[in-house]
Write a protein that holds these residues in place. Structure first.
Motif, PDB file in Angstrom:
ATOM      1  N   ALA A 261      12.713   7.245  10.386  1.00 55.20           N
ATOM      2  CA  ALA A 261      13.801   8.236   9.892  1.00 55.20           C
ATOM      3  C   ALA A 261      13.990   9.277  10.855  1.00 55.20           C
ATOM      4  CB  ALA A 261      13.712   8.701   8.476  1.00 55.20           C
ATOM      5  N   MET A 262      12.880   9.995  10.880  1.00 57.68           N
ATOM      6  CA  MET A 262      12.669  11.205  12.071  1.00 57.68           C
ATOM      7  C   MET A 262      13.125  10.755  13.408  1.00 57.68           C
ATOM      8  SD  MET A 262      12.604  13.736   9.861  1.00 57.68           S
ATOM      9  CE  MET A 262      12.473  14.996  11.229  1.00 57.68           C
TER      10      MET A 262
ATOM     11  N   PHE B 108      11.340   0.171  -0.184  1.00 59.33           N
ATOM     12  CA  PHE B 108      11.716  -1.127   0.623  1.00 59.33           C
ATOM     13  C   PHE B 108      12.748  -0.664   1.987  1.00 59.33           C
ATOM     14  CE2 PHE B 108      10.236  -2.371  -3.389  1.00 59.33           C
ATOM     15  CZ  PHE B 108       9.158  -3.204  -3.425  1.00 59.33           C
ATOM     16  N   ALA B 109      13.390   0.196   1.775  1.00 61.42           N
ATOM     17  CA  ALA B 109      14.099   0.500   2.915  1.00 61.42           C
ATOM     18  C   ALA B 109      13.226   0.723   4.175  1.00 61.42           C
ATOM     19  CB  ALA B 109      14.910   1.632   2.769  1.00 61.42           C
ATOM     20  N   GLN B 110      13.887   0.544   5.304  1.00 60.45           N
ATOM     21  CA  GLN B 110      13.249   0.558   6.679  1.00 60.45           C
ATOM     22  C   GLN B 110      13.053   2.131   7.003  1.00 60.45           C
ATOM     23  OE1 GLN B 110      14.920  -1.716   9.948  1.00 60.45           O
ATOM     24  NE2 GLN B 110      16.133  -2.889   8.516  1.00 60.45           N
ATOM     25  N   CYS B 111      13.569   3.069   6.617  1.00 56.09           N
ATOM     26  CA  CYS B 111      13.678   4.438   6.866  1.00 56.09           C
ATOM     27  C   CYS B 111      13.564   4.964   5.602  1.00 56.09           C
ATOM     28  CB  CYS B 111      14.832   5.036   7.695  1.00 56.09           C
ATOM     29  SG  CYS B 111      15.141   4.614   9.197  1.00 56.09           S
TER      30      CYS B 111
ATOM     31  N   ILE C  29      22.285   1.897   7.855  1.00 61.46           N
ATOM     32  CA  ILE C  29      21.358   0.491   7.802  1.00 61.46           C
ATOM     33  C   ILE C  29      19.948   0.810   7.504  1.00 61.46           C
ATOM     34  CG2 ILE C  29      20.695  -1.611   8.810  1.00 61.46           C
ATOM     35  CD1 ILE C  29      23.550  -1.377  10.126  1.00 61.46           C
ATOM     36  N   CYS C  30      19.400   1.554   8.215  1.00 61.64           N
ATOM     37  CA  CYS C  30      17.863   1.863   8.119  1.00 61.64           C
ATOM     38  C   CYS C  30      17.501   2.459   6.852  1.00 61.64           C
ATOM     39  CB  CYS C  30      17.445   2.899   9.346  1.00 61.64           C
ATOM     40  SG  CYS C  30      15.600   2.890   9.445  1.00 61.64           S
ATOM     41  N   ALA C  31      18.417   3.283   6.358  1.00 57.92           N
ATOM     42  CA  ALA C  31      18.240   3.958   4.998  1.00 57.92           C
ATOM     43  C   ALA C  31      18.548   3.349   3.873  1.00 57.92           C
ATOM     44  CB  ALA C  31      18.630   5.370   5.158  1.00 57.92           C
ATOM     45  N   LYS C  32      19.113   2.071   4.185  1.00 56.47           N
ATOM     46  CA  LYS C  32      19.595   1.496   2.734  1.00 56.47           C
ATOM     47  C   LYS C  32      18.627   0.439   2.080  1.00 56.47           C
ATOM     48  CE  LYS C  32      23.550  -1.852   1.250  1.00 56.47           C
ATOM     49  NZ  LYS C  32      24.512  -2.598   1.891  1.00 56.47           N
ATOM     50  N   PRO C  33      18.455   0.856   0.766  1.00 57.61           N
ATOM     51  CA  PRO C  33      17.421   0.236   0.051  1.00 57.61           C
ATOM     52  C   PRO C  33      18.205  -1.114  -0.442  1.00 57.61           C
ATOM     53  CG  PRO C  33      18.170   1.939  -1.176  1.00 57.61           C
ATOM     54  CD  PRO C  33      18.885   2.241  -0.056  1.00 57.61           C
ATOM     55  N   PRO C  34      17.100  -2.197  -0.979  1.00 58.21           N
ATOM     56  CA  PRO C  34      17.911  -3.277  -1.342  1.00 58.21           C
ATOM     57  C   PRO C  34      18.900  -3.018  -2.726  1.00 58.21           C
ATOM     58  CG  PRO C  34      15.388  -3.762  -1.033  1.00 58.21           C
ATOM     59  CD  PRO C  34      15.799  -2.291  -0.884  1.00 58.21           C
TER      60      PRO C  34
ATOM     61  N   GLU D  19      -3.168   3.359  -0.834  1.00 58.10           N
ATOM     62  CA  GLU D  19      -3.256   3.633   0.463  1.00 58.10           C
ATOM     63  C   GLU D  19      -2.219   2.780   1.485  1.00 58.10           C
ATOM     64  OE1 GLU D  19      -5.481   5.656   2.468  1.00 58.10           O
ATOM     65  OE2 GLU D  19      -5.856   6.565   0.660  1.00 58.10           O
ATOM     66  N   LEU D  20      -1.895   1.688   1.262  1.00 55.32           N
ATOM     67  CA  LEU D  20      -0.980   0.989   1.809  1.00 55.32           C
ATOM     68  C   LEU D  20       0.498   1.567   1.691  1.00 55.32           C
ATOM     69  CD1 LEU D  20      -2.118  -2.931   1.359  1.00 55.32           C
ATOM     70  CD2 LEU D  20      -2.129  -1.510   3.603  1.00 55.32           C
ATOM     71  N   SER D  21       0.739   1.949   0.182  1.00 50.86           N
ATOM     72  CA  SER D  21       2.132   2.772  -0.004  1.00 50.86           C
ATOM     73  C   SER D  21       2.088   4.118   0.763  1.00 50.86           C
ATOM     74  CB  SER D  21       1.973   2.896  -1.506  1.00 50.86           C
ATOM     75  OG  SER D  21       1.987   1.825  -2.328  1.00 50.86           O
ATOM     76  N   LEU D  22       0.960   4.757   1.063  1.00 52.47           N
ATOM     77  CA  LEU D  22       1.286   6.128   1.510  1.00 52.47           C
ATOM     78  C   LEU D  22       1.725   5.687   3.022  1.00 52.47           C
ATOM     79  CD1 LEU D  22      -1.731   8.094   0.088  1.00 52.47           C
ATOM     80  CD2 LEU D  22       0.626   8.221  -0.275  1.00 52.47           C
ATOM     81  N   ALA D  23       0.748   4.736   3.575  1.00 54.55           N
ATOM     82  CA  ALA D  23       0.851   4.370   4.948  1.00 54.55           C
ATOM     83  C   ALA D  23       2.407   3.901   5.098  1.00 54.55           C
ATOM     84  CB  ALA D  23      -0.200   3.349   5.573  1.00 54.55           C
ATOM     85  N   ARG D  24       3.022   3.126   4.446  1.00 55.51           N
ATOM     86  CA  ARG D  24       4.382   2.567   4.360  1.00 55.51           C
ATOM     87  C   ARG D  24       5.224   3.754   4.343  1.00 55.51           C
ATOM     88  NH1 ARG D  24       6.449  -2.436   3.008  1.00 55.51           N
ATOM     89  NH2 ARG D  24       8.720  -2.467   2.632  1.00 55.51           N
ATOM     90  N   ALA D  25       5.161   4.618   3.454  1.00 57.69           N
ATOM     91  CA  ALA D  25       5.958   5.717   3.365  1.00 57.69           C
ATOM     92  C   ALA D  25       5.791   6.571   4.571  1.00 57.69           C
ATOM     93  CB  ALA D  25       5.657   6.652   2.112  1.00 57.69           C
ATOM     94  N   ASP D  26       4.760   6.839   5.243  1.00 57.02           N
ATOM     95  CA  ASP D  26       4.689   7.712   6.389  1.00 57.02           C
ATOM     96  C   ASP D  26       5.535   6.976   7.406  1.00 57.02           C
ATOM     97  OD1 ASP D  26       3.002   9.562   5.165  1.00 57.02           O
ATOM     98  OD2 ASP D  26       1.143   8.586   5.683  1.00 57.02           O
ATOM     99  N   ARG D  27       5.346   5.743   7.524  1.00 61.45           N
ATOM    100  CA  ARG D  27       5.976   4.968   8.690  1.00 61.45           C
ATOM    101  C   ARG D  27       7.612   5.028   8.399  1.00 61.45           C
ATOM    102  NH1 ARG D  27       1.902   0.908   7.692  1.00 61.45           N
ATOM    103  NH2 ARG D  27       3.656  -0.379   6.555  1.00 61.45           N
ATOM    104  N   HIS D  28       7.924   4.894   7.261  1.00 58.28           N
ATOM    105  CA  HIS D  28       9.545   4.931   6.894  1.00 58.28           C
ATOM    106  C   HIS D  28      10.023   6.370   7.316  1.00 58.28           C
ATOM    107  CE1 HIS D  28       9.372   1.454   4.153  1.00 58.28           C
ATOM    108  NE2 HIS D  28       9.051   1.223   5.127  1.00 58.28           N
TER     109      HIS D  28
END
Length: 211
Positions: A58-59, A153-156, A139-144, A45-54
């Motif tokens: 981005a949008m 783990f990227a912000q977007c 920068i927002c879409a750059k993963p580690p 559930e947390l992963s889905l919520a995190r993905a939705d936020r990302h």
């Protein structure tokens, strides 16, 4: 009770204890399994919520890139190209790429050079502002480590960002790379366009275009 009747043998205390321990262990195992399943579900559930936020982040940045002053900047640059569409078509038909010498000369002498000082300033500022916005998206879409394995783990959301902006970012960097370099020196902003360059030459945009 007759003295001759057989008396029932008492249940050994050890056997009773073993049954109790067995039931306790079964209960503990069941509780452990329930906790593990609950933990897995919570992580899911947390992963889905995190993905939705990302995706939402981005949008939001992509929408900002298409509206307001940034939208006006894009229209300004598009207008400069469409004002010389016949020449643009000749360059395309000749097979020249955006970073080729003829196209770069066209940008310098026609897209930019065909304007007076005020118009040139407006175009340079438009390029600088669009570059800054693309930097923020990159920068927002750059993963580690720039690895798609770490996209979560990227912000977007990199996939959303790439689908919406990657092609434009790559073309923009090719067309205006030299102008961005000049603007970077003029404004004293050493970081201008660096995230964009990384995004389209080795980052997730580059990887997405190669796939």
């Amino acid at each position: 009770m007759n003295a001759g009747e057989d008396k029932p043998e008492p249940t050994p205390r050890g056997a009773s204890s073993r049954r109790f321990v067995k039931r306790l262990v079964n209960i503990e195992v069941a509780q452990f399994i329930a906790l593990v399943l609950a933990g897995i579900y919570a992580v899911f559930e947390l992963s889905l919520a995190r993905a939705d936020r990302h995706v939402d982040t981005a949008m939001s940045l992509i929408q900002e890139f298409s509206q307001g002053q940034l939208g006006k900047n894009r229209r300004l640059l598009n207008d400069r190209w469409y004002s010389h569409w016949d020449d643009v078509q000749l360059l395309q038909e000749a097979g020249y790429g955006a970073s080729s010498a003829p196209v770069q000369a066209f940008v310098k002498t026609t897209i930019l050079g065909g304007l007076g000082p005020s118009g040139q300033k407006e175009v340079r500022l438009a390029v600088a502002e669009l570059t800054d916005s693309l930097d923020r998206l990159a920068i927002c879409a750059k993963p580690p480590f720039n690895l798609s394995l770490f996209n979560m783990f990227a912000q977007c959301d990199p996939e959303t960002t790439n689908q919406s902006i990657c092609d434009y970012a790559a073309s923009f960097h090719e067309l205006y790379g030299t102008l961005i370099d000049e603007t970077r020196s003029t404004l004293g902003n050493a970081g201008l366009g660096m995230a964009l360059e990384d995004y389209v030459t080795e980052g997730t945009c580059y990887q997405w275009l190669q796939s």
